[in-house]
Design an enzyme around this catalytic site. Sequence first.
Site: not given
Length: 238
Positions: A215, A110, A217
């Site tokens: 993202h 990001c 994660e």
Amino acid sequence: MVKNRPIIGITPWFDYNENKMYINNVYCEAIILSGGLPVLLPIVEDDGLLSEMIEEFDGFLLSGGPDLDAAHWGEWNYKYNGEISPYRDKMELFIAKKAVAKDKPIFGICRGIQVLNVAIGGTLYQDIYSQNTDKELIKHSQTAPKWYPTHKVKLEEGSIVKRAHGAEIIAVNSFHHQAIREPAPEFIVTGRSEDGIIEAIEHRNCKFAVGVQWHPEHMWNKDSSFLNLFKSFVKSCL
């Protein structure tokens, strides 16, 4: 390296009011599951100390976060630019430049993809909606849960991101209003959303200097394919 686990330095968020740095643990969990040892980097302004960190760590993960100061690519900050973190800007731009120069693996997520691009000479949209008035854009700052994919990205053949996902089209989450405008000459664009916004870049020569606008994660716990890029990153650090 510690017992065959490469040491990965993760850049932190910084709270200026509380003088605290922190990170969402999902970054660390992804690195651990991928075979690495995550370490939260301190906020450092001294170039000498930053240079020492470049030497000591096997790889770097540039985490998400606030907007970059537009001065770093030669613009004023317009009214639609958001929160700026001067400490992070200095530290992360330095790390990105040195890591690329030394071919140390670096993974930007990001804000991280934006830092990578600006560090090597690219530019950003300060706000994709205000600066793309000739076309209608999809929603890039979702209000759905963080793990939920809200738009698609087309990945380029032969790219690291496509090999990691094993698919040409993937569905991703989205939490940004800035994005890459002009890619740095050393980077190639390897992923775009349906409206043409750049979603992934990779360095032409480095073994792993990759940035993604989404993202992963927040997604790997629901879709294990999003852990594959972390695995590719950690493997490149061995």
